[in-house]
Write a protein that holds these residues in place. Sequence first.
Motif, PDB file in Angstrom:
ATOM      1  N   ILE A 119      -5.724   3.637  13.781  1.00  0.00           N
ATOM      2  CA  ILE A 119      -5.431   4.256  15.074  1.00  0.00           C
ATOM      3  C   ILE A 119      -4.923   5.685  14.920  1.00  0.00           C
ATOM      4  CG2 ILE A 119      -3.998   4.081  17.154  1.00  0.00           C
ATOM      5  CD1 ILE A 119      -6.226   1.993  16.964  1.00  0.00           C
ATOM      6  N   ASP A 120      -4.214   5.973  13.844  1.00  0.00           N
ATOM      7  CA  ASP A 120      -3.663   7.321  13.652  1.00  0.00           C
ATOM      8  C   ASP A 120      -4.671   8.292  13.040  1.00  0.00           C
ATOM      9  OD1 ASP A 120      -3.811   6.451  11.060  1.00  0.00           O
ATOM     10  OD2 ASP A 120      -1.666   6.583  10.635  1.00  0.00           O
ATOM     11  N   PHE A 150      -7.291   3.139   5.455  1.00  0.00           N
ATOM     12  CA  PHE A 150      -6.679   2.297   4.431  1.00  0.00           C
ATOM     13  C   PHE A 150      -7.797   1.690   3.603  1.00  0.00           C
ATOM     14  CE2 PHE A 150      -7.528  -0.669   7.856  1.00  0.00           C
ATOM     15  CZ  PHE A 150      -7.907  -1.849   7.220  1.00  0.00           C
ATOM     16  N   GLU A 151      -7.492   1.330   2.365  1.00  0.00           N
ATOM     17  CA  GLU A 151      -8.475   0.711   1.481  1.00  0.00           C
ATOM     18  C   GLU A 151      -8.322  -0.802   1.552  1.00  0.00           C
ATOM     19  OE1 GLU A 151     -10.624   2.702   0.109  1.00  0.00           O
ATOM     20  OE2 GLU A 151      -9.501   4.456   0.793  1.00  0.00           O
ATOM     21  N   MET A 152      -9.456  -1.477   1.585  1.00  0.00           N
ATOM     22  CA  MET A 152      -9.412  -2.939   1.627  1.00  0.00           C
ATOM     23  C   MET A 152     -10.384  -3.506   0.593  1.00  0.00           C
ATOM     24  SD  MET A 152      -9.674  -5.411   4.937  1.00  0.00           S
ATOM     25  CE  MET A 152      -9.564  -7.188   4.820  1.00  0.00           C
ATOM     26  N   LEU A 153      -9.924  -4.502  -0.138  1.00  0.00           N
ATOM     27  CA  LEU A 153     -10.746  -5.170  -1.142  1.00  0.00           C
ATOM     28  C   LEU A 153     -10.212  -6.590  -1.383  1.00  0.00           C
ATOM     29  CD1 LEU A 153      -9.872  -3.716  -4.691  1.00  0.00           C
ATOM     30  CD2 LEU A 153      -8.385  -3.501  -2.713  1.00  0.00           C
ATOM     31  N   ASP A 154     -11.071  -7.533  -1.640  1.00  0.00           N
ATOM     32  CA  ASP A 154     -12.493  -7.513  -1.846  1.00  0.00           C
ATOM     33  C   ASP A 154     -13.186  -7.718  -0.500  1.00  0.00           C
ATOM     34  OD1 ASP A 154     -15.072  -7.792  -2.902  1.00  0.00           O
ATOM     35  OD2 ASP A 154     -14.705  -9.754  -3.736  1.00  0.00           O
ATOM     36  N   LEU A 155     -14.300  -7.021  -0.280  1.00  0.00           N
ATOM     37  CA  LEU A 155     -15.016  -7.128   0.984  1.00  0.00           C
ATOM     38  C   LEU A 155     -16.308  -7.928   0.857  1.00  0.00           C
ATOM     39  CD1 LEU A 155     -14.452  -3.552   2.427  1.00  0.00           C
ATOM     40  CD2 LEU A 155     -13.286  -5.674   3.025  1.00  0.00           C
ATOM     41  N   GLY A 156     -16.421  -8.698  -0.214  1.00  0.00           N
ATOM     42  CA  GLY A 156     -17.573  -9.584  -0.304  1.00  0.00           C
ATOM     43  C   GLY A 156     -18.314  -9.575  -1.615  1.00  0.00           C
ATOM     44  N   ALA A 157     -17.799  -8.902  -2.624  1.00  0.00           N
ATOM     45  CA  ALA A 157     -18.454  -8.961  -3.934  1.00  0.00           C
ATOM     46  C   ALA A 157     -18.369 -10.366  -4.515  1.00  0.00           C
ATOM     47  CB  ALA A 157     -17.820  -7.959  -4.894  1.00  0.00           C
ATOM     48  N   ASN A 158     -17.319 -11.103  -4.141  1.00  0.00           N
ATOM     49  CA  ASN A 158     -17.098 -12.468  -4.645  1.00  0.00           C
ATOM     50  C   ASN A 158     -16.797 -13.396  -3.475  1.00  0.00           C
ATOM     51  OD1 ASN A 158     -16.766 -11.615  -7.659  1.00  0.00           O
ATOM     52  ND2 ASN A 158     -15.328 -10.331  -6.539  1.00  0.00           N
ATOM     53  N   GLU A 173      -2.404  -6.238  12.411  1.00  0.00           N
ATOM     54  CA  GLU A 173      -1.737  -4.975  12.138  1.00  0.00           C
ATOM     55  C   GLU A 173      -2.571  -4.012  11.283  1.00  0.00           C
ATOM     56  OE1 GLU A 173       1.001  -4.029  13.494  1.00  0.00           O
ATOM     57  OE2 GLU A 173       1.473  -5.947  14.443  1.00  0.00           O
ATOM     58  N   LEU A 174      -3.751  -4.429  10.869  1.00  0.00           N
ATOM     59  CA  LEU A 174      -4.539  -3.621   9.934  1.00  0.00           C
ATOM     60  C   LEU A 174      -4.820  -2.225  10.463  1.00  0.00           C
ATOM     61  CD1 LEU A 174      -7.155  -6.199   8.582  1.00  0.00           C
ATOM     62  CD2 LEU A 174      -5.150  -5.288   7.404  1.00  0.00           C
ATOM     63  N   LEU A 175      -5.257  -2.110  11.708  1.00  0.00           N
ATOM     64  CA  LEU A 175      -5.648  -0.808  12.248  1.00  0.00           C
ATOM     65  C   LEU A 175      -4.452   0.068  12.597  1.00  0.00           C
ATOM     66  CD1 LEU A 175      -8.771  -1.695  14.432  1.00  0.00           C
ATOM     67  CD2 LEU A 175      -8.582  -1.238  11.995  1.00  0.00           C
ATOM     68  N   ASN A 176      -3.252  -0.475  12.481  1.00  0.00           N
ATOM     69  CA  ASN A 176      -2.030   0.318  12.654  1.00  0.00           C
ATOM     70  C   ASN A 176      -1.567   0.926  11.328  1.00  0.00           C
ATOM     71  OD1 ASN A 176      -1.793  -0.222  15.439  1.00  0.00           O
ATOM     72  ND2 ASN A 176      -0.823  -2.190  15.015  1.00  0.00           N
ATOM     73  N   ARG A 177      -2.397   0.792  10.307  1.00  0.00           N
ATOM     74  CA  ARG A 177      -2.129   1.318   8.956  1.00  0.00           C
ATOM     75  C   ARG A 177      -0.780   0.804   8.439  1.00  0.00           C
ATOM     76  NH1 ARG A 177      -1.096   6.139   5.908  1.00  0.00           N
ATOM     77  NH2 ARG A 177      -0.137   7.117   7.708  1.00  0.00           N
ATOM     78  N   MET A 186     -12.539   8.874  15.936  1.00  0.00           N
ATOM     79  CA  MET A 186     -11.408   8.342  15.184  1.00  0.00           C
ATOM     80  C   MET A 186     -11.753   7.006  14.529  1.00  0.00           C
ATOM     81  SD  MET A 186      -7.666   7.291  16.685  1.00  0.00           S
ATOM     82  CE  MET A 186      -8.366   5.980  17.687  1.00  0.00           C
ATOM     83  N   MET A 187     -12.557   6.201  15.206  1.00  0.00           N
ATOM     84  CA  MET A 187     -12.913   4.877  14.707  1.00  0.00           C
ATOM     85  C   MET A 187     -14.241   4.870  13.946  1.00  0.00           C
ATOM     86  SD  MET A 187     -10.297   3.271  15.518  1.00  0.00           S
ATOM     87  CE  MET A 187     -10.800   1.655  14.970  1.00  0.00           C
TER      88      MET A 187
END
Length: 335
Positions: free
Chosen positions: A130-131, A135-143, A212-216, A274-275
């Motif tokens: 939102i700001d 942010f980095e997120m892992l794992d997104l589907g490699a496993n 809360e993810l999109l609020n960083r 922004m998104m």
Amino acid sequence: MRTIAIDAMGGDHAPKAIVEGVNQAIAEFSDIEIKLYGDEAKIKEYLIAKERVTIVHTEEKINSDDEPVQAIRKKKQASMILGAQAVKDGEAEAVISAGNTGALLAAGLFVVGRIKGIDRPALMSSLPTIDGKNFEMLDLGANAENTAHHLHQYAILGSFYAEAVNGVKQPRVGLLNNGTEATKGDPLRKEVFELLSNESTINFIGNIEARELLNRVADVVVTDGFTGNAVLKTIEGTGLSIFKALKKAIQDGGLKAKAGAYLMKDSLYGMRDMMDYSSAGGAVLIGLQAPVVKCHGSSQADSVYYTIKQVRTMLENQVVDKIVNEFSKERGQNE
């Protein structure tokens, strides 16, 4: 000079979008060279850049519906495989593709190779907040499945990346869970929580919730591949649905709604931008001996440009070298 291999034939809009993105990057960065793998005649239709671009001709490519492992075994001359092989042979330092995700994961693992000490590479991507930051997120589907040890490693990998590429000092690492309390979660999440709480090399802030993810709430979010992929697609789908619903409400709302939308046009475009995840670059298969980066299948030229920029930063900041050093040190301590 940094050399980047690019699969020119992968993705919904290849080779046009891929080559146009390369044109932008070559014009912007004087310290990179690009090796384009694919049909030379089709690539030349869109290629403006005359310097620091090499075309390696091949008519073979991996299709979106190809079975990944079979494809990399049978299609040795496919544009994606040749790009990965160039990295393996030291002819390029990184490879980018917007093609078949599973095939790129397999090529990264079996051709480029994983870093010793890392059990399973993870797919990591920057997601918007939102700001206006990411942010980095892992794992997104490699496993599809992960152990606690895998997630422990992902936290270290993600933290290294956030600091080296995004410039975040002491990145906040959060564990995605169904509650913020330390006692929450299934046995896997509880074991990971304990491992991360005792990991001195990262700034672990504890459990975080998906809402809360999109609020960083964190700079790096760690989860298993199945959950991560489901969350990623939920975020993408929700964003598209909100804008679709908003557009319909304006169209069906009569003159008053249209007038209001016109007055709010700049704000609405700002919200859309922004998104927009395209400026964040591609998804990194982190844990390999060189950067292997996946553009979204529907990537346009701007997204390809930003992915090249992202890879250039990874190479400049020696992200892979730092990871190798860290995990070599860890193995030395365990021996």
